[in-house]
Design a protein around this motif. Structure first.
Motif, PDB file in Angstrom:
ATOM      1  N   THR B  63       0.664  -1.176   0.029  1.00  0.00           N
ATOM      2  CA  THR B  63       0.098   0.150   0.022  1.00  0.00           C
ATOM      3  C   THR B  63       0.863   1.167  -0.155  1.00  0.00           C
ATOM      4  O   THR B  63       2.102   1.211   0.042  1.00  0.00           O
ATOM      5  CB  THR B  63      -0.998  -0.086   1.262  1.00  0.00           C
ATOM      6  OG1 THR B  63      -0.095   0.392   2.229  1.00  0.00           O
ATOM      7  CG2 THR B  63      -1.698  -1.134   1.439  1.00  0.00           C
ATOM      8  N   ASP B  67      -2.447   1.543   6.110  1.00  0.00           N
ATOM      9  CA  ASP B  67      -3.235   0.109   6.229  1.00  0.00           C
ATOM     10  C   ASP B  67      -2.171  -0.916   5.764  1.00  0.00           C
ATOM     11  O   ASP B  67      -2.744  -2.065   5.746  1.00  0.00           O
ATOM     12  CB  ASP B  67      -4.031   0.391   5.208  1.00  0.00           C
ATOM     13  CG  ASP B  67      -5.124   1.471   5.472  1.00  0.00           C
ATOM     14  OD1 ASP B  67      -5.533   1.649   6.492  1.00  0.00           O
ATOM     15  OD2 ASP B  67      -5.771   1.904   4.525  1.00  0.00           O
ATOM     16  N   THR B 289     -10.512   2.731   2.299  1.00  0.00           N
ATOM     17  CA  THR B 289      -9.321   1.972   2.023  1.00  0.00           C
ATOM     18  C   THR B 289      -9.419   0.967   0.675  1.00  0.00           C
ATOM     19  O   THR B 289     -10.567   0.700   0.549  1.00  0.00           O
ATOM     20  CB  THR B 289      -8.915   1.011   3.187  1.00  0.00           C
ATOM     21  OG1 THR B 289      -8.640   2.033   4.179  1.00  0.00           O
ATOM     22  CG2 THR B 289      -7.812   0.166   2.942  1.00  0.00           C
ATOM     23  N   GLU B 290      -8.633   1.169  -0.277  1.00  0.00           N
ATOM     24  CA  GLU B 290      -8.906   0.170  -1.361  1.00  0.00           C
ATOM     25  C   GLU B 290      -8.549  -1.372  -0.799  1.00  0.00           C
ATOM     26  O   GLU B 290      -7.755  -1.491   0.156  1.00  0.00           O
ATOM     27  CB  GLU B 290      -7.838   0.513  -2.575  1.00  0.00           C
ATOM     28  CG  GLU B 290      -8.085  -0.221  -3.630  1.00  0.00           C
ATOM     29  CD  GLU B 290      -7.392   0.202  -4.865  1.00  0.00           C
ATOM     30  OE1 GLU B 290      -7.958   0.232  -5.928  1.00  0.00           O
ATOM     31  OE2 GLU B 290      -6.106   0.754  -4.525  1.00  0.00           O
ATOM     32  N   ARG B 291      -9.222  -2.423  -1.659  1.00  0.00           N
ATOM     33  CA  ARG B 291      -9.065  -3.650  -1.108  1.00  0.00           C
ATOM     34  C   ARG B 291      -8.569  -4.583  -2.030  1.00  0.00           C
ATOM     35  O   ARG B 291      -8.491  -4.100  -3.262  1.00  0.00           O
ATOM     36  CB  ARG B 291     -10.187  -4.080  -0.464  1.00  0.00           C
ATOM     37  CG  ARG B 291     -11.458  -4.032  -1.304  1.00  0.00           C
ATOM     38  CD  ARG B 291     -12.677  -4.518  -0.496  1.00  0.00           C
ATOM     39  NE  ARG B 291     -13.648  -4.531  -1.421  1.00  0.00           N
ATOM     40  CZ  ARG B 291     -14.953  -3.856  -1.339  1.00  0.00           C
ATOM     41  NH1 ARG B 291     -15.330  -3.036  -0.248  1.00  0.00           N
ATOM     42  NH2 ARG B 291     -15.896  -4.052  -2.255  1.00  0.00           N
ATOM     43  N   LEU B 305      -1.683  -2.524  -4.214  1.00  0.00           N
ATOM     44  CA  LEU B 305      -3.117  -1.998  -4.522  1.00  0.00           C
ATOM     45  C   LEU B 305      -2.860  -1.002  -5.662  1.00  0.00           C
ATOM     46  O   LEU B 305      -2.073  -0.500  -5.744  1.00  0.00           O
ATOM     47  CB  LEU B 305      -3.589  -1.352  -3.268  1.00  0.00           C
ATOM     48  CG  LEU B 305      -4.003  -2.178  -2.078  1.00  0.00           C
ATOM     49  CD1 LEU B 305      -4.360  -1.490  -0.905  1.00  0.00           C
ATOM     50  CD2 LEU B 305      -5.178  -3.258  -2.527  1.00  0.00           C
ATOM     51  N   THR B 558      -7.303  -4.186   4.645  1.00  0.00           N
ATOM     52  CA  THR B 558      -7.377  -4.450   2.993  1.00  0.00           C
ATOM     53  C   THR B 558      -7.985  -5.645   2.969  1.00  0.00           C
ATOM     54  O   THR B 558      -8.188  -6.133   1.621  1.00  0.00           O
ATOM     55  CB  THR B 558      -6.105  -4.168   2.403  1.00  0.00           C
ATOM     56  OG1 THR B 558      -4.982  -5.154   3.097  1.00  0.00           O
ATOM     57  CG2 THR B 558      -5.510  -2.762   2.563  1.00  0.00           C
TER      58      THR B 558
END
Lengths: 88, 994
Positions: B63, B67, B289-291, B305, B558
């Protein structure tokens, strides 16, 4: 962090106070000799989820005992009264 | 020092004019001010930075935020060593020294990687299954091996040389997060006149705008808003400050990282500050938050990510690969694809959706991006880092083809950071359309704006922020309006096509045996989730604890949503039926040092010192901690042990005269016309007949009839009493007396005042005490008639007023002297000086204890919250003519049972044998259950020439003369003891009354 609006000092953090237990049960008179009345007063307490009336002592402040109406689930304080003159 | 092959020539938000030098695992690298450790490492093509928790697999940077699950490193050295720092939010500074963790001998050649071979058995529940039941003993053998092999960084045992502070903040509106929504909220609330505090955990404000190309319309907007905020006097912006928890009544916990971004704090300034903030209303604008998406070998270094790649390009001018594949199920990765292509990469975008967004696809194709729709990544190839991906149509997983790449960006959608709302108990709701959890009912005092509320377009974030800020200010009573704001932004990033929920790619024949990681930090795979489901751990809370999913420093930020969606799939239910685990503070790791703040070492708690403290210190006292008090324990001569010393002090006190400090006793001034009645109610014995100038020993009960405290109270005047309490209970007795006067008996005209700190106290005890004091205090008649036992007198030494009580704790002819605290040291000096002619000895707490045990006086070990007055031999003191606190309940059946343990003395039958406090008393040879009592206080008695003890034994003094066993199991020790009268010394009291 509960904020308690002391009627004498103003709003303060609960760290200035100490908890003093349930304030909803009337205390027997000192002259009362009924063992059941005293047992009920000392030992029998409801443990409600929701509205509750309780003693707090402004121990690091004015040292007055207060009655705090607090929600035990949300910790929201509905009212703060001096214990003097407001006993159940 | 090497060149940075992946650094872009232009762009980014780094200060190229400020190069910085740092080391990673001892190798020197160069970066720039504005870099993070992660961006600087990626600029140099450092792919492997860590080894994974269980299997020791190679891990890279995943990331560009706090996170981060993978890139945990250790920073600093010595006492400043900090384990588990995230390379992704560690700001680079000159001289930064970082090391990889959980590997040996090195991150690139880690012998522990053999764990990977055992992956098939190191699955969920491994410990429970392997080390419970008959094989439990094996845990003892293997524990140290396993603990060494698995884990994160190690904490240092050295003292942290840095300092930390606590602070308190108050405001009307707290804005958590300074992205576009937060800045808009702050502006609206600030313009309305509210006191606003904006907290941003990154070093600068802007949030997702910082991931846009520099000097574009995003920066224009940010500059415009920041300029206007700077002009608002009531707005305070705190960067490097994380809101880590939401608590009762508008209270929030903040950590401000003041000097984590430099080698050491300048001057003596604190490294971090923890703030307790109280606000009228909070606008939560913490973003999203991007997962990830799960596929085979999805943990290879070089997989990140998608948004992290965008950050690396636009913030740090780092393009961490030449051939880039982006794998997505939503629109956001298209913008990253454009940025990567413009930065010079060959980019292929793989979208699981059959219908890609038209406008974005056009922009991508213009930039040279190849788009493959309706496909998914099945597996990553490459050993040390990703070398390509196998992709397949979403409905035909065996129909794979290979794309070579050295960087893979993944976007499985976005997870709103609902933590601060959920800390207050609000449950997030699953939004099917957005495929994420969004805030449900808000807790009182909070509102949400921007991506954390499910708004993923900039214009929507700004609009929500403005509305929330205005509303928050209004709720706090600020409704001032001004000219309309120019807050629109010239970026249209609204999603064209909805997200398609896609959590994990299917397996095919080729990838069957490869691991598919859901939680990278804890090495939890899809197989673990399937196993947990098969074994019945279907509740999310059970799944988490069984597999360790979502634990650790990243708390699964994530990975959690994918995990619970996968569980929903296994259970055949909707994601909303699985729900989330409980969110608890802190949001991100918080240093214990920051929470402790200045309260460490000697500042852990207040020290209470007697007015004579300096004298004790200068005369070699050894101190003992008694509650908050530091009390003299004994005053050893050269080479003297504790036991030798207290025996000498006690023996000499009984022979000549001793002096000891009793200042820590609780002292309460009781005044008023009803004072006698008040004492009558709080003590078990009668007080109405106590004459002025006399003292009396009193016992207080609790409401339930158990002994609470004891002490002497003397009558100074008709309506004026001086009460003493034990040191330990001084505060509790005072609070109780106030309670009774304010709530139960408001009609009594009595006022109580704690005067513990106002009066110094000292006891002068021993046969020569009278002679000593008569010579020193000339204005008092010390004769047996002039000042009898339990008498009170007022005298003076020079100008020092002295209150003299003839009371005895030691059993000797003894006096307690009280004087105003400021004179304490001087009075002590004068008594000590006068004592030279009388062979005076100063004695400490240990000798005091010896003499009180010899005299059978009860103290804390006997007044232990379980004993009644009768148990302690004080039952006859209780008045039957008056009610008092506890008078009714002390008569309840349980407290009148004749078999209750009651106070006795004991001594070893064999005089040379030693006793142990806490030993259990048993009938001879019948060492079972709880026995018939216990030993409460022991000492060696100089008078008796052997160990003696007080004990509580069933039947009490009815057992006098019996021999029982004192059993101390900890040392496998049994001593035959005789039960005797607890008053070992001078039972008739001739000495103290003499």
């Amino acid at each position: 962090m509960i904020r308690i609006d002391c009627p004498y000092c103003g709003a303060r953090d609960h760290t200035e106070f100490s908890y003093g237990g349930d304030a909803s049960v009337p205390r027997p008179d000192i002259a009362c000799e009924d063992i059941k009345a005293w047992s009920d007063y000392v030992f029998l307490r409801d443990n409600p989820r929701g509205a509750h009336s309780e003693f707090w002592h402004h121990v690091n402040g004015c040292r007055e005992w207060l009655i705090v109406k607090r929600d035990t689930a949300t910790h929201e304080v509905a009212a703060v009264l001096p214990a003097r003159g407001n006993m159940p | 020092m090497s060149a940075a092959p992946f650094r872009l020539k232009t762009g980014g938000r780094i200060a190229r004019e400020r190069p910085l030098s740092f080391t990673f695992d001892g190798r020197r690298f160069e970066g720039f001010a504005g870099d993070t450790l992660a961006s600087a490492l990626l600029a140099h093509g450092v792919a492997t930075v860590a080894r994974s928790f269980k299997f020791h697999r190679r891990r890279g940077i995943y990331t560009a935020s706090s996170d981060e699950p993978n890139a945990l490193v250790s920073l600093g050295g010595g006492g400043r060593h900090e384990p588990n720092a995230r390379a992704t939010d560690t700001e680079l500074f000159d001289g930064l020294a970082a090391r990889s963790q959980n590997c040996w001998p090195s991150v690139n050649f880690d012998l522990m990687a053999v764990n990977g071979w055992f992956a098939p058995i190191l699955k969920a529940g491994f410990y429970y299954k392997t080390f419970m039941g008959p094989t439990r003993g094996a845990w003892r053998v293997y524990e140290h091996v396993i603990r060494r092999a698995a884990g994160l960084g190690k904490a240092t045992l050295q003292r942290d040389p840095d300092t930390y502070e606590h602070g308190h903040l108050f405001c009307d509106v707290l804005v958590a997060g300074a992205g576009p929504a937060g800045l808009a909220a702050a502006l609206a609330a600030g313009r309305a006149g509210a006191r606003v505090i904006v907290c941003e955990q990154q070093p600068r404000t802007g949030g997702q705008l910082l991931d846009q190309p520099a000097d574009g319309p995003g920066d224009d907007w940010r500059r415009r808003i920041m300029d206007e905020l700077a002009g608002l006097a009531t707005v305070r912006i705190m960067t490097r400050t994380s809101v880590f928890g939401a608590y009762d009544g508008g209270t929030f916990g903040l950590i401000e990282r003041l000097f984590d971004h430099v080698r050491e704090p300048p001057g003596r300034q604190p490294r971090q500050r923890s703030w307790t903030l109280r606000c009228g209303h909070a606008v939560i604008a913490t973003g999203a938050t991007e997962r990830a998406i799960v596929f085979a070998n999805n943990d290879r270094p070089g997989i990140m990510l998608a948004s992290a790649i965008g950050s690396m390009i636009n913030r740090y001018a780092v393009l961490p690969g030449r051939a880039v594949v982006l794998f997505t199920n939503n629109d956001s990765a298209y913008d990253v694809a454009c940025d990567a292509a413009r930065a010079g990469a060959a980019v292929t975008l793989v979208d699981v959706r059959r219908q890609p967004p038209a406008k974005r696809s056009g922009r991508c194709r213009d930039a040279g991006v190849a788009i493959i729709a309706g496909h998914g990544v099945i597996a990553a190839a490459g050993r040390k880092s990703v070398s390509g991906v196998h992709i397949a149509p979403v409905d035909a997983s065996d129909d794979t083809r290979f794309l070579a790449c050295d960087l893979l960006g993944v976007s499985g959608g976005w997870t709103p950071a609902v933590h601060l709302m959920s800390h207050r108990g609000a449950r997030p709701l699953y939004d099917e359309g957005l495929a994420c959890f969004v805030p449900g009912d808000m807790s009182p005092g909070q509102s949400a704006a921007g991506a954390c509320a499910g708004a993923f377009a900039l214009s929507a974030c700004i609009a929500q922020g403005l509305a929330a800020g205005r509303e928050a200010a209004g709720l706090c009573g600020f409704a001032r309006t001004r000219k309309p704001l120019r807050t629109s932004i010239e970026i249209d990033d609204a999603w064209e096509m909805p997200i398609e929920p896609y959590w994990a790619s299917p397996v095919n024949g080729r990838t069957k045996s490869a691991p598919r990681f859901v939680d990278l930090q804890n090495d939890v795979t899809i197989s673990d989730i399937e196993l947990a489901h098969r074994e019945g751990f279907v509740s999310l809370e059970h799944l988490k604890r069984y597999t360790t999913l979502g634990m650790g420093t990243d708390q699964g930020k994530t990975s959690n949503v994918a995990a619970l969606a996968l569980m929903a799939g296994l259970r055949g239910c909707a994601v909303s039926d699985v729900g989330t685990t409980t969110f608890r503070p802190p949001y991100m790791p918080v240093a214990i040092g920051a929470l402790a703040g200045p309260r460490v070492g000697p500042r852990l708690q207040p020290r209470r010192l007697s007015p004579m403290h300096d004298w004790h210190r200068d005369h070699g006292a050894v101190y003992i901690q008694a509650g908050l008090w530091e009390r003299p324990w004994y005053y050893p001569g050269p080479g003297e042990s504790l036991e030798q010393c207290y025996i000498r002090e006690a023996r000499q006190t009984r022979k000549t005269v001793g002096l000891t400090d009793v200042s820590p006793l609780g002292k309460i001034d009781v005044q008023g016309p009803d004072a006698a009645e008040f004492l009558n109610r709080v003590y078990i014995n009668g007080w109405k007949k106590l004459a002025v100038g006399k003292a009396r020993y009193g016992v207080m009960l609790r409401e339930d009839g158990i002994v609470a405290d004891d002490g002497t109270t003397s009558r100074l005047a008709d309506e004026h009493y001086f009460m003493t309490t034990t040191t330990a209970n001084a505060g509790a007795v005072m609070a109780r007396l106030e309670f009774l006067l304010q709530t139960a008996w408001p009609d009594l005209k009595v006022h109580v005042t704690s005067v513990s700190d106002q009066w110094a106290g000292m006891a002068v005890a021993g046969p020569r005490s009278r002679d000593l004091l008569a010579g020193l205090i000339r204005d008092v008649d010390f004769s047996a008639e002039g000042l009898p036992f339990m008498g009170l007198a007022h005298g003076s030494v020079r100008a020092i007023p002295v209150r003299i009580l003839r009371v005895s704790y030691s059993g000797e002819l003894a006096y307690e002297l009280y004087c105003p605290a400021g004179f304490g040291h001087e009075l002590w000096d004068r008594v000590f000086g006068a004592g030279a002619d009388f062979d005076l000895v100063v004695y400490g707490l240990e000798a005091m204890g010896t003499m009180r045990i010899e005299k059978g006086h009860v103290a804390g070990p006997e007044i232990d919250g379980r004993t009644s007055a009768g148990d302690l031999g004080l039952g006859r003191m209780a008045s039957t003519k008056k009610p008092f606190i506890g008078s009714v309940l002390m008569r309840r059946d349980g407290l009148r049972d004749a078999s209750r343990p009651a106070l006795v003395g004991i001594r070893p039958v064999e005089r040379t044998q030693r006793l142990s406090a806490g030993a259990i008393l048993c009938e001879p040879g019948r060492h079972e259950g709880h026995g018939i009592g216990h030993v409460s206080s022991i000492t060696f008695s100089p008078q008796m020439g052997c160990d003696i003890a007080l004990a509580l034994v069933s039947g009490g003094l009815a057992r006098e003369g019996d021999i029982v066993d004192a059993v101390f199991s900890m040392r496998d020790e049994t001593v035959a003891v005789r039960i005797v009268n607890p008053v070992f010394f001078d039972p008739g009291g001739e000495r103290l009354r003499g």
